[in-house]
Design a protein around this motif. Structure first.
Motif, PDB file in Angstrom:
ATOM      1  N   ARG A  46      62.713  53.549  29.867  1.00  0.00           N
ATOM      2  CA  ARG A  46      62.865  54.579  28.847  1.00  0.00           C
ATOM      3  C   ARG A  46      64.191  54.346  28.159  1.00  0.00           C
ATOM      4  O   ARG A  46      65.175  53.995  28.784  1.00  0.00           O
ATOM      5  N   GLY A  47      64.197  54.542  26.877  1.00  0.00           N
ATOM      6  CA  GLY A  47      65.441  54.363  26.152  1.00  0.00           C
ATOM      7  C   GLY A  47      65.366  55.005  24.787  1.00  0.00           C
ATOM      8  O   GLY A  47      64.290  55.311  24.290  1.00  0.00           O
ATOM      9  N   CYS A  48      66.505  55.203  24.213  1.00  0.00           N
ATOM     10  CA  CYS A  48      66.568  55.762  22.862  1.00  0.00           C
ATOM     11  C   CYS A  48      67.465  54.892  21.991  1.00  0.00           C
ATOM     12  O   CYS A  48      68.027  55.342  21.013  1.00  0.00           O
ATOM     13  N   GLU A  49      67.585  53.623  22.370  1.00  0.00           N
ATOM     14  CA  GLU A  49      68.440  52.709  21.635  1.00  0.00           C
ATOM     15  C   GLU A  49      67.651  51.914  20.605  1.00  0.00           C
ATOM     16  O   GLU A  49      66.465  51.726  20.720  1.00  0.00           O
ATOM     17  N   MET A  50      68.388  51.423  19.632  1.00  0.00           N
ATOM     18  CA  MET A  50      67.872  50.451  18.688  1.00  0.00           C
ATOM     19  C   MET A  50      68.756  49.227  18.865  1.00  0.00           C
ATOM     20  O   MET A  50      69.976  49.319  18.785  1.00  0.00           O
ATOM     21  N   ASP A  51      68.164  48.110  19.159  1.00  0.00           N
ATOM     22  CA  ASP A  51      68.917  46.881  19.387  1.00  0.00           C
ATOM     23  C   ASP A  51      68.800  45.977  18.172  1.00  0.00           C
ATOM     24  O   ASP A  51      67.700  45.761  17.657  1.00  0.00           O
ATOM     25  N   VAL A  52      69.934  45.445  17.730  1.00  0.00           N
ATOM     26  CA  VAL A  52      69.988  44.502  16.622  1.00  0.00           C
ATOM     27  C   VAL A  52      70.522  43.193  17.178  1.00  0.00           C
ATOM     28  O   VAL A  52      71.584  43.173  17.798  1.00  0.00           O
ATOM     29  N   ILE A  53      69.807  42.113  16.975  1.00  0.00           N
ATOM     30  CA  ILE A  53      70.263  40.813  17.458  1.00  0.00           C
ATOM     31  C   ILE A  53      71.282  40.275  16.467  1.00  0.00           C
ATOM     32  O   ILE A  53      70.953  40.000  15.311  1.00  0.00           O
ATOM     33  N   LEU A  54      72.536  40.172  16.914  1.00  0.00           N
ATOM     34  CA  LEU A  54      73.622  39.711  16.043  1.00  0.00           C
ATOM     35  C   LEU A  54      73.737  38.198  16.045  1.00  0.00           C
ATOM     36  O   LEU A  54      74.132  37.610  15.046  1.00  0.00           O
ATOM     37  N   SER A  55      73.408  37.566  17.152  1.00  0.00           N
ATOM     38  CA  SER A  55      73.404  36.102  17.207  1.00  0.00           C
ATOM     39  C   SER A  55      72.493  35.657  18.339  1.00  0.00           C
ATOM     40  O   SER A  55      72.235  36.407  19.279  1.00  0.00           O
ATOM     41  N   GLY A  56      71.980  34.465  18.216  1.00  0.00           N
ATOM     42  CA  GLY A  56      71.092  33.936  19.242  1.00  0.00           C
ATOM     43  C   GLY A  56      69.665  34.386  19.043  1.00  0.00           C
ATOM     44  O   GLY A  56      69.242  34.707  17.933  1.00  0.00           O
ATOM     45  N   ALA A  57      68.924  34.426  20.141  1.00  0.00           N
ATOM     46  CA  ALA A  57      67.512  34.792  20.098  1.00  0.00           C
ATOM     47  C   ALA A  57      67.136  35.511  21.380  1.00  0.00           C
ATOM     48  O   ALA A  57      67.793  35.367  22.406  1.00  0.00           O
ATOM     49  N   VAL A  58      66.054  36.277  21.309  1.00  0.00           N
ATOM     50  CA  VAL A  58      65.515  37.006  22.451  1.00  0.00           C
ATOM     51  C   VAL A  58      64.021  36.707  22.518  1.00  0.00           C
ATOM     52  O   VAL A  58      63.337  36.718  21.497  1.00  0.00           O
ATOM     53  N   GLU A  59      63.537  36.441  23.703  1.00  0.00           N
ATOM     54  CA  GLU A  59      62.106  36.218  23.877  1.00  0.00           C
ATOM     55  C   GLU A  59      61.500  37.426  24.572  1.00  0.00           C
ATOM     56  O   GLU A  59      61.968  37.849  25.629  1.00  0.00           O
ATOM     57  N   ALA A  60      60.456  37.980  23.968  1.00  0.00           N
ATOM     58  CA  ALA A  60      59.718  39.087  24.577  1.00  0.00           C
ATOM     59  C   ALA A  60      58.575  38.488  25.389  1.00  0.00           C
ATOM     60  O   ALA A  60      57.791  37.700  24.869  1.00  0.00           O
ATOM     61  N   THR A  68      52.965  34.801  33.098  1.00  0.00           N
ATOM     62  CA  THR A  68      53.958  35.230  32.119  1.00  0.00           C
ATOM     63  C   THR A  68      53.607  34.599  30.776  1.00  0.00           C
ATOM     64  O   THR A  68      53.430  33.380  30.690  1.00  0.00           O
ATOM     65  N   VAL A  69      53.464  35.446  29.758  1.00  0.00           N
ATOM     66  CA  VAL A  69      53.165  34.948  28.417  1.00  0.00           C
ATOM     67  C   VAL A  69      54.264  35.392  27.448  1.00  0.00           C
ATOM     68  O   VAL A  69      54.841  36.468  27.589  1.00  0.00           O
ATOM     69  N   SER A  70      54.531  34.550  26.490  1.00  0.00           N
ATOM     70  CA  SER A  70      55.513  34.856  25.455  1.00  0.00           C
ATOM     71  C   SER A  70      54.838  35.655  24.356  1.00  0.00           C
ATOM     72  O   SER A  70      53.812  35.245  23.816  1.00  0.00           O
ATOM     73  N   LEU A  71      55.405  36.828  24.046  1.00  0.00           N
ATOM     74  CA  LEU A  71      54.841  37.682  23.008  1.00  0.00           C
ATOM     75  C   LEU A  71      55.472  37.427  21.652  1.00  0.00           C
ATOM     76  O   LEU A  71      54.809  37.511  20.629  1.00  0.00           O
ATOM     77  N   ALA A  72      56.775  37.163  21.649  1.00  0.00           N
ATOM     78  CA  ALA A  72      57.486  36.958  20.378  1.00  0.00           C
ATOM     79  C   ALA A  72      58.863  36.372  20.662  1.00  0.00           C
ATOM     80  O   ALA A  72      59.423  36.557  21.743  1.00  0.00           O
ATOM     81  N   ILE A  73      59.378  35.682  19.671  1.00  0.00           N
ATOM     82  CA  ILE A  73      60.775  35.225  19.684  1.00  0.00           C
ATOM     83  C   ILE A  73      61.470  35.994  18.572  1.00  0.00           C
ATOM     84  O   ILE A  73      61.077  35.907  17.407  1.00  0.00           O
ATOM     85  N   LEU A  74      62.481  36.762  18.931  1.00  0.00           N
ATOM     86  CA  LEU A  74      63.257  37.535  17.965  1.00  0.00           C
ATOM     87  C   LEU A  74      64.585  36.822  17.736  1.00  0.00           C
ATOM     88  O   LEU A  74      65.206  36.361  18.685  1.00  0.00           O
ATOM     89  N   ARG A  75      65.006  36.762  16.489  1.00  0.00           N
ATOM     90  CA  ARG A  75      66.226  36.013  16.130  1.00  0.00           C
ATOM     91  C   ARG A  75      67.230  36.912  15.437  1.00  0.00           C
ATOM     92  O   ARG A  75      66.994  38.103  15.238  1.00  0.00           O
ATOM     93  N   GLU A  76      68.354  36.326  15.058  1.00  0.00           N
ATOM     94  CA  GLU A  76      69.427  37.060  14.381  1.00  0.00           C
ATOM     95  C   GLU A  76      68.852  37.941  13.270  1.00  0.00           C
ATOM     96  O   GLU A  76      68.049  37.488  12.465  1.00  0.00           O
ATOM     97  N   GLY A  77      69.270  39.209  13.285  1.00  0.00           N
ATOM     98  CA  GLY A  77      68.828  40.147  12.273  1.00  0.00           C
ATOM     99  C   GLY A  77      67.611  40.946  12.663  1.00  0.00           C
ATOM    100  O   GLY A  77      67.340  41.980  12.076  1.00  0.00           O
ATOM    101  N   ASN A  78      66.859  40.496  13.669  1.00  0.00           N
ATOM    102  CA  ASN A  78      65.697  41.256  14.132  1.00  0.00           C
ATOM    103  C   ASN A  78      66.151  42.491  14.898  1.00  0.00           C
ATOM    104  O   ASN A  78      67.212  42.520  15.489  1.00  0.00           O
ATOM    105  N   VAL A  79      65.305  43.506  14.872  1.00  0.00           N
ATOM    106  CA  VAL A  79      65.581  44.785  15.512  1.00  0.00           C
ATOM    107  C   VAL A  79      64.459  45.061  16.513  1.00  0.00           C
ATOM    108  O   VAL A  79      63.300  44.784  16.232  1.00  0.00           O
TER     109      VAL A  79
END
Length: 81
Positions: A46-60, A68-79
């Motif tokens: 549970r959370g109430c945050e909004m995360d903004v990727i400032l650098s690098g990448a995040v894999e969902a 384990t399956v990859s849903l998305a790759i989020l990069r700089e600027g993604n929220v």
């Protein structure tokens, strides 16, 4: 806080804001530095945050039929969150 920021102007969400508006927006949050493989959010959290990727990448990722399956790759600027 200025020294901790990396590429915040590259975040699409912030691109049309003035420097003063960016400062105000960023004053409500904090910078989380993560390493490759770190888990930032887990399914069911549970959370109430909004995360903004400032650098690098995040894999969902998710578990599907015990794999384990990859849903998305989020990069700089993604929220997410």
């Amino acid at each position: 806080m200025q020294a901790e920021r990396v590429h915040e102007r590259e975040a699409h969400l912030l691109k049309d804001l003035t420097e003063k508006e960016v400062e105000r927006f960023l004053s409500f949050g904090f910078v989380l530095n993560s390493l490759a493989g770190d888990k930032i959010v887990r399914k069911g959290d549970r959370g109430c945050e909004m995360d903004v990727i400032l650098s690098g990448a995040v894999e969902a990722k998710s578990e599907v039929k015990q794999k384990t399956v990859s849903l998305a790759i989020l990069r700089e600027g993604n929220v997410f969150g």
